[in-house]
Design a protein around this motif. Structure first.
Motif: not given
Length: 597
Positions: A280-305
């Motif tokens: 929600v409202g984040s463009s946190f750039p370091y994907s290595q600190f997010l779940p492994e690709f394919g591990q989690a289903r994800a939803v994003q909310i942002d005002l800027d497409g």
């Protein structure tokens, strides 16, 4: 007497609600400076010690007020000096309008003194809107578009006004061919809500999760209550990007704190183990600190497409206002009946805060820098505004400051420029003169520009209803963050010629300006020193002599980082023994409950 162009520009700024312009004078804006005098300093001309500081003060003002920050500088060198602060605004999505002078129109293109191609200079940083005003009729449209664009796109914009035009008589645009009018100042931002079909898709993904993680950034700031309700329904934990540190209270048991290299272990484990992610409202750039690709289903909310789906492979992307979008999706949510995931997160968070307390209390020579922020956190006023500089101070702000009540905080999140904390605090004081501001800065940033800006604080403190503006200096005579980056990332020992700073008493300097000033050289002095500066009736400097060898060890330090630090020691780091001892003592607190020394 008819208005000059300079008079009109200031009147239009007042119409936009501008109460101060952060600026530095020069002959390229003499016509505008004269207009300030004729207008009785309305809006206020806030003089910094350097144009870069003016821009950063405008950024700080905008961040903490939610309104447009305005800065002003002369042509050539003045405009060049604004650039760093304007890039800080661009990268952190902050609305700032820069007004800069230019040489007289008759001299343009003639290699004249202080002539710089300002359109070429500013075209990247002010790419959303940049205009050179060459006739009076371009106003007011140029000013109005600069403000509306800055607000709509959350970006810096720039207006270039040649010096000779500023003193000419203002004539409005006419109702004829190739004249551009403008409406009255003002802008009401639209409220964007995604389509119902997309909300339903997002709810399906979130309801299917058994281990939901939420990541919030600064875009969620107006949606704190909604984020908390969604987290409760889904049984989720919530991690915070650094620019979103003040979105949710750290007293909530499911808030895991900061994420990333400066983050917490609970945030790291939240992302490591989740099966569903809501951003929600984040463009946190370091994907290595997010779940492994394919591990989690994800939803994003942002005002800027334009910012959607660029950090993690998201399944559903909702372009909309965070608050209204979360309110719309909440009735569709139904969380898991098994709350073991949430209970585990809360246990981890409680243990983590206890670990942070123990690490802050570890002995150091002379003061543990973690304890500086921990002791502040124990007694911080509930309406304080905290600014943190870029450097090792950022680590301790990220991990040890517990946000609660109406506390606000920010830093240079994406540009990570040194020297932002003090000008941010000045901007914050003009945004909220009735609230205390606290700048946490290293001695490198203090020597770079902070000491000079103490003069600015001294000059304007009597304009603030609450005169408390506390500058806390982490005094370790080292460019500490870079020293640790050399060790941990490059495997190189500390190079004293580049890293060691000249020693100076920041307290003595501040005392000469009339500040409350306290020097701390032992840990038992720290709590009383904070009490003293937070109770002062004037600006303060807290000069804390702290240990540069207390390591900013990530709670999830990799083998490669540990290996690089070890190589630095083996290559003859001048502080090898001390840094190894401090590292071991600090890391032990995560493994041995109750151990302090």
């Amino acid at each position: 007497m008819a208005d000059s162009v300079g008079d009109f520009v200031l009147r239009r700024l007042r119409d936009w609600g501008v109460e101060q312009v952060f600026a530095y004078p020069g002959d390229g804006i003499n016509g505008l400076v004269a207009a300030f005098g004729a207008a009785g300093d309305r809006p206020r001309f806030v003089q910094s010690r350097h144009e870069e500081m003016s821009a950063l003060q405008a950024v700080g003002y905008a961040k903490f007020s939610g309104q447009v920050g305005v800065c002003m500088a002369t042509s050539g060198p003045g405009a060049i000096h604004l650039l760093n602060g304007l890039y800080d605004a661009k990268l952190d999505h902050v609305p700032v309008v820069a007004i800069v002078g230019q040489t007289e129109r008759s001299a343009m293109g003639g290699s004249y003194q202080q002539e710089v191609d300002l359109q070429a200079l500013l075209k990247d940083v002010a790419s959303d809107y940049l205009v050179e005003v060459n006739v009076a009729e371009q106003l007011p449209n140029a000013v109005d578009r600069a403000f509306r664009t800055a607000l709509t796109r959350r970006a810096p914009t720039a207006i270039i006004i040649p010096s000779d035009l500023q003193g000419e008589q203002y004539t409005p645009p006419r109702h004829e061919f190739k004249q551009v009018p403008s409406s009255e100042p003002g802008l009401v931002a639209p409220t964007l809500v995604p389509a119902e079909s997309e909300l339903a898709r997002a709810a399906e993904v979130l309801n299917a999760g058994q281990k939901v993680a939420i990541l919030v950034g600064q875009g969620a700031r107006g949606a704190s209550a909604e984020v908390e309700r969604v987290a409760d329904v889904l049984g989720a934990g919530v991690a915070k990007a650094l620019l979103g540190k003040d979105v949710l209270s750290d007293e909530l048991p499911f808030v895991t704190g900061s994420i990333g290299l400066l983050g917490t272990r609970p945030s790291y484990e939240l992302m490591r183990d989740c099966d569903t992610l809501l951003i929600v409202g984040s463009s946190f750039p370091y994907s290595q600190f997010l779940p492994e690709f394919g591990q989690a289903r994800a939803v994003q909310i942002d005002l800027d497409g334009a910012m959607i789906g660029m950090r993690y492979p998201t399944e559903v992307n909702l372009v909309g206002d965070a608050r209204t979008t979360l309110r719309a999706v909440l009735p569709l949510l139904s969380g898991p009946t098994d709350r073991a995931w949430r209970e585990g997160i809360e246990d981890d968070v409680a243990r983590w805060w206890d670990t942070m307390r123990r690490e802050a209390m570890v002995d150091a020579d002379p003061v543990n820098p973690m304890r500086i922020v921990w002791e502040l956190s124990e007694r911080i006023p509930p309406n304080a505004i905290v600014t943190a500089d870029s450097g090792s101070a950022t680590n301790w702000y990220a991990r040890h400051l517990r946000v609660r009540g109406d506390i606000r905080g920010s830093l240079s999140g994406t540009l990570a420029t040194m020297g932002c904390a003090v000008p941010y605090a000045i901007g914050a004081k003009f945004a909220h003169p009735d609230r205390p501001a606290i700048a946490i800065t290293g001695d490198g940033a203090m020597q770079m520009n902070g000491m000079a800006e103490l003069l600015t604080i001294a000059r304007y403190a009597d304009r603030w209803a609450d005169r408390r503006c506390v500058v806390c200096v982490l005094h370790n005579n080292d460019l500490n963050q870079v020293t640790w980056e050399l060790r941990a990332m490059g495997g190189a020992p500390k190079f004293s010629e580049s890293q060691v700073l000249p020693d100076v008493s920041y307290a003595d300097f501040a005392r000469g300006l009339g500040f409350e000033a306290v020097t701390v050289t032992s840990p038992d002095q720290l709590g009383p020193a904070w009490d003293r500066v937070l109770a002062a009736d004037r600006p303060s400097v807290l000069d804390v002599h702290c240990d540069p060898e207390v390591p900013p060890i990530p709670p999830h330090a990799t083998f490669e980082q540990a290996k690089s630090a070890a190589q630095a020691v083996l290559k003859g780091d001048p502080e090898a023994f001390h840094l190894v001892v401090q590292g071991i003592k600090t890391k032990l607190q995560e493994a041995v409950p109750g151990r302090l020394r």
